[in-house]
Structures are given as structure tokens and as C-alpha cells.
Design a protein around this motif. Structure first.
Motif, PDB file in Angstrom:
ATOM      1  N   GLY A  33       5.049 -13.107 -56.471  1.00 31.37           N
ATOM      2  CA  GLY A  33       6.496 -13.282 -56.440  1.00 31.37           C
ATOM      3  C   GLY A  33       7.088 -13.300 -55.050  1.00 31.37           C
ATOM      4  N   LEU A  34       7.974 -14.248 -54.816  1.00 23.49           N
ATOM      5  CA  LEU A  34       8.782 -14.287 -53.603  1.00 23.49           C
ATOM      6  C   LEU A  34      10.078 -15.008 -53.935  1.00 23.49           C
ATOM      7  N   SER A  35      11.059 -14.868 -53.055  1.00 20.98           N
ATOM      8  CA  SER A  35      12.296 -15.626 -53.181  1.00 20.98           C
ATOM      9  C   SER A  35      12.538 -16.366 -51.877  1.00 20.98           C
ATOM     10  N   HIS A  36      13.227 -17.493 -51.969  1.00 23.64           N
ATOM     11  CA  HIS A  36      13.510 -18.259 -50.758  1.00 23.64           C
ATOM     12  C   HIS A  36      14.766 -19.094 -50.953  1.00 23.64           C
ATOM     13  N   SER A  37      15.270 -19.603 -49.838  1.00 23.84           N
ATOM     14  CA  SER A  37      16.392 -20.537 -49.854  1.00 23.84           C
ATOM     15  C   SER A  37      15.987 -21.772 -49.071  1.00 23.84           C
ATOM     16  N   GLU A  38      16.612 -22.903 -49.425  1.00 26.31           N
ATOM     17  CA  GLU A  38      16.335 -24.175 -48.761  1.00 26.31           C
ATOM     18  C   GLU A  38      17.661 -24.890 -48.534  1.00 26.31           C
ATOM     19  N   TYR A  39      17.964 -25.178 -47.271  1.00 28.19           N
ATOM     20  CA  TYR A  39      19.218 -25.834 -46.920  1.00 28.19           C
ATOM     21  C   TYR A  39      18.957 -27.011 -45.983  1.00 28.19           C
ATOM     22  N   ASN A  40      19.817 -28.000 -46.085  1.00 23.86           N
ATOM     23  CA  ASN A  40      19.804 -29.072 -45.105  1.00 23.86           C
ATOM     24  C   ASN A  40      20.203 -28.477 -43.759  1.00 23.86           C
ATOM     25  N   HIS A  41      19.311 -28.573 -42.788  1.00 22.09           N
ATOM     26  CA  HIS A  41      19.557 -27.978 -41.478  1.00 22.09           C
ATOM     27  C   HIS A  41      20.629 -28.737 -40.698  1.00 22.09           C
ATOM     28  N   SER A  42      20.816 -30.007 -41.030  1.00 16.33           N
ATOM     29  CA  SER A  42      21.790 -30.837 -40.318  1.00 16.33           C
ATOM     30  C   SER A  42      23.187 -30.668 -40.911  1.00 16.33           C
ATOM     31  N   LYS A  43      24.181 -30.703 -40.049  1.00 16.59           N
ATOM     32  CA  LYS A  43      25.580 -30.661 -40.485  1.00 16.59           C
ATOM     33  C   LYS A  43      26.175 -32.061 -40.614  1.00 16.59           C
ATOM     34  N   THR A  44      25.369 -33.090 -40.303  1.00 21.27           N
ATOM     35  CA  THR A  44      25.910 -34.455 -40.302  1.00 21.27           C
ATOM     36  C   THR A  44      25.089 -35.452 -41.117  1.00 21.27           C
TER      37      THR A  44
END
Length: 233
Positions: free
Chosen positions: A98-109
Motif C-alpha cells: 500500500g501507498l498513496s500518491h498524487s499526480e499533477y500537471n507540472h506546467s501552468k501553461t
């Protein structure tokens, strides 16, 4: 047997900030006849808009592979790993106990476009782990470059399943072959860009092929192709 699934046949989930194309049952899409292919449980083709992403969420007993096609994807997890996956990089997560993670677009544009694959592990209860690596287009040129494997293949990210994932950047007029080790092997091919001829079947961007009972694969392209090939059980 080669079963080609055209890009437009996939289930598409449109959420404004996220466009997901599911090759197998996932989230709100459920088809009892389309839950997996061998140990490949998920093959999602995702585009996330600038600055958006998936908040912290848990995983358990799954081998997760992410390949960024365009853009940058930011990753943080409960193991303390923080990093950015750039275009051409591959990440492997063993969720294990078990683990938890987040994934986001690193770019703001700019949007980020990536593939995410989930495989059933060889057993439950592995120790969670994470790694990533860059594989250049030059390394992939006119070859099947192994990038993730659970079969002891050198210079790959290691996973806990009898699977090898290859990337290829095939130039116009070039031909590759891949031979099945035995009759139990399955193959899954996905066209990232261009046009691919696979044992006489023509495939285009976003098309996938589920392959069984084929002794060998012959891959060529009339105009160049970037693709992924998975050798699995």
C-alpha cells in the motif's frame, strides 16, 4: 490472432480538466467482457490540462507504469518521493502492501499527455517502491527497446510480473520482428504516433492490438511510427 481496437472505439471520459480514454473497464466505465488482457488490467490514455491533476489517492497490490508522451507530470507519494516525469521518461510504481500518491500537471501553461498502465503483480504483499528513467528517441530508433521488465532484462525498470514493455521509434521503410518465446505469450501493441503495419494489420495513432497465438510479429511503417509493445502473460 490479432484483434485491433481502433482509437475511437475506446471509452472516453471528458471532465474538462481531464480527458481519459480507457482501453479496459475503469472508473465509471464497466464492461464485464473487457476487464483486462492477461495481467494487463488498465491502459489509460490521459490528457490533463495545465495546473490540474489527481489528488492524493491510495493503491495496493498493483504494478503501475506511466509513460509521458508530451509535457511534464509531477509525482508525490507516501514513500517521500517527489519528482517530475518529463516527456520520454518512464515511471514504475510497485504499490504492494500500500501507498498513496498524487499526480499533477507540472506546467501552468501546457497540457500533459501520458499513458498509464496497471498490471496485476506476481503475488500480493510486495514492498512498495518507485523508480523512473529517461529513454531517448535515439535509443528507440529502429529497435524494440525494453524499458520495463520483470524478466531480468538489463537496463530496464524492474517490475514484479512476467512482462516486458518495449518502446520503438520506427522510421519509414524499416522493419522489426519479435518472436514469441512460447505459445502462452500474449502481446499488446499501442500506436503513439504515425502508422504501424503489424502482421498485415494497419494501425494508426491511438489504435491498439490484442495479440495471441502468434509465433512472431513483423512490424513496419509506411511513414514512421512511435509505438509501445508489451510482451506478457
Amino acid at each position: 490472432m490479432i484483434n485491433v481496437i481502433q482509437a475511437g472505439e475506446r471509452y472516453t471520459a471528458e471532465h474538462g480538466w481531464l480527458t481519459s480514454r480507457f482501453s479496459f473497464s475503469f472508473a465509471e466505465y464497466y464492461d464485464p467482457q473487457n476487464t483486462r488482457f492477461g495481467v494487463l488490467r488498465v491502459f489509460n490514455d490521459d490528457t490533463v490540462q495545465a495546473g490540474q491533476g489527481f489528488g492524493r489517492h491510495p493503491h495496493q497490490d498493483m504494478e503501475i507504469v506511466t509513460y509521458v508522451i508530451d509535457g511534464t507530470l509531477e509525482h508525490q507519494d507516501s514513500l517521500g518521493n517527489i519528482g517530475v516525469i518529463h516527456a520520454g521518461e518512464v515511471q514504475r510504481i510497485t504499490a504492494g502492501t500500500g501507498l498513496s500518491h498524487s499526480e499533477y500537471n507540472h506546467s501552468k501553461t501546457e497540457p500533459v499527455h501520458f499513458l498509464q498502465l496497471w498490471f496485476l503483480p506476481d503475488k500480493q504483499g510486495h514492498t512498495p517502491s518507485w523508480e523512473q528513467r529517461q529513454f531517448s528517441k535515439e535509443q528507440q530508433r529502429n529497435t524494440l527497446l525494453p524499458v520495463v521488465s520483470g524478466r531480468g532484462v538489463a537496463d530496464t525498470l524492474q517490475m514484479n510480473q512476467d512482462v516486458t514493455i518495449y518502446l520503438s521509434n520506427l522510421e519509414q521503410g524499416q522493419t522489426l520482428t519479435h518472436t514469441a518465446e512460447n505459445s502462452n505469450r500474449l502481446f499488446y501493441a499501442f500506436v503513439i504516433r504515425g502508422t504501424l503495419d503489424l502482421n498485415g494489420e494497419q494501425m494508426h495513432e491511438g489504435d491498439a492490438a490484442r495479440i495471441s497465438d502468434e509465433e512472431s510479429l513483423t512490424l513496419s511503417s509506411p511513414d514512421g511510427a512511435e509505438f509501445m509493445l508489451i510482451d506478457l502473460v
